[in-house]
Design an enzyme around this catalytic site. Structure first.
Site, short mmCIF file in Angstrom:
data_model
loop_
_atom_site.label_atom_id
_atom_site.label_comp_id
_atom_site.label_asym_id
_atom_site.label_seq_id
_atom_site.Cartn_x
_atom_site.Cartn_y
_atom_site.Cartn_z
N HIS A 68 -31.72 -31.01 10.17
CA HIS A 68 -33.00 -31.44 9.61
C HIS A 68 -33.01 -32.95 9.41
O HIS A 68 -32.19 -33.48 8.66
CB HIS A 68 -33.25 -30.75 8.26
CG HIS A 68 -33.43 -29.27 8.40
ND1 HIS A 68 -34.65 -28.65 8.20
CD2 HIS A 68 -32.56 -28.27 8.72
CE1 HIS A 68 -34.52 -27.35 8.39
NE2 HIS A 68 -33.27 -27.09 8.71
N CYS B 249 -40.69 -30.10 9.81
CA CYS B 249 -40.56 -29.63 8.43
C CYS B 249 -41.89 -29.85 7.71
O CYS B 249 -42.48 -30.93 7.79
CB CYS B 249 -39.42 -30.43 7.78
SG CYS B 249 -39.60 -30.80 6.06
N GLN C 229 -37.23 -23.64 7.68
CA GLN C 229 -36.34 -22.82 8.50
C GLN C 229 -36.27 -21.38 8.02
O GLN C 229 -36.22 -20.45 8.83
CB GLN C 229 -34.95 -23.45 8.54
CG GLN C 229 -34.00 -22.69 9.45
CD GLN C 229 -32.67 -23.39 9.60
OE1 GLN C 229 -32.58 -24.60 9.48
NE2 GLN C 229 -31.63 -22.62 9.86
N HIS D 11 -42.40 -30.11 4.62
CA HIS D 11 -42.28 -30.91 3.40
C HIS D 11 -42.38 -32.41 3.67
O HIS D 11 -42.92 -33.15 2.84
CB HIS D 11 -40.96 -30.61 2.70
CG HIS D 11 -40.85 -29.20 2.24
ND1 HIS D 11 -39.67 -28.50 2.27
CD2 HIS D 11 -41.78 -28.34 1.77
CE1 HIS D 11 -39.88 -27.27 1.82
NE2 HIS D 11 -41.15 -27.14 1.53
N HIS D 12 -41.83 -32.86 4.82
CA HIS D 12 -41.81 -34.30 5.11
C HIS D 12 -42.44 -34.64 6.46
O HIS D 12 -42.52 -35.81 6.82
CB HIS D 12 -40.37 -34.82 5.09
CG HIS D 12 -39.69 -34.56 3.79
ND1 HIS D 12 -38.83 -33.49 3.60
CD2 HIS D 12 -39.76 -35.19 2.59
CE1 HIS D 12 -38.39 -33.48 2.36
NE2 HIS D 12 -38.94 -34.50 1.72
#
Length: 192
Positions: free
Chosen positions: A153, A84, A125, A86-87
């Site tokens: 996730h 991901c 995704q 974002h993280h």
């Protein structure tokens, strides 16, 4: 400089950053279990993000064959692992792909290679699903393409809301799959 020495140089540089991160969170980077961790983590990151150096469309173009029949071709449950954006935590699951041949068909393993090329990048995704669909629609001789992704996730499971059973489903389609009846046929096929 050859590709191998460039890769080693990249791994060394990333390892220095991992070492600093470990120090910043309070770890002793000279501790026996952590001495080689920065380099191992750097090698893993380079491998996990190898998709940036791959052209998914080339996989498709390398294995097009004369159309031999079938109204719809489906490959379901292609497993994938990604990070991901974002993280930088893993998300993973399966991709199911359907297409309607129009003059040629593609070697089935190339569909999995397209999935891997996009999965091996920092992703979300929703974009991952669209990139697979767009790449296949642009590079296959097809009347339509449909892509369904189901994933868990870790950014939702191990941090934040910590919801273990949550899965995300995404769907993209192009061409003839705008027709709801064809989409229904695809979903019937992937449920078999």
């Amino acid at each position: 400089m050859d590709n191998n020495s460039e890769k080693e140089q990249l791994i060394d540089e990333i390892a220095q950053h991992y070492k600093k991160i470990l120090e910043l969170i309070g770890e002793d980077v000279e501790r026996e279990g952590l001495i080689k961790t920065p380099r191992r983590a750097a090698k893993a990151l380079v491998d996990i993000t190898r998709g940036y150096k791959q052209n998914p469309g080339e996989f498709v173009k390398s294995a097009l064959f004369e159309y031999a029949g079938s109204k719809v071709v489906v490959v379901k449950d292609i497993e994938f692992y990604s990070l991901c954006e974002h993280h930088i935590l893993p998300f993973f699951g399966t991709v199911s792909i359907g297409y309607i041949p129009d003059g040629s068909m593609v070697g089935l393993s190339k569909l999995a290679r397209v999935v891997d090329a996009f999965a091996h990048r920092l992703q979300v995704q929703e974009r991952f699903t669209a990139e697979i669909c767009d790449s296949l629609y642009e590079n296959l001789s097809s009347k339509g393409v449909i892509v369904a992704v189901s994933a868990g996730h870790m950014c939702m499971k191990m941090r934040g809301v910590e919801k273990q059973g949550a899965n995300t489903l995404t769907l993209e389609y192009r061409g003839d799959f705008e027709n709801p009846q064809l989409r229904e046929e695809f979903f019937r096929m992937i449920k078999q």
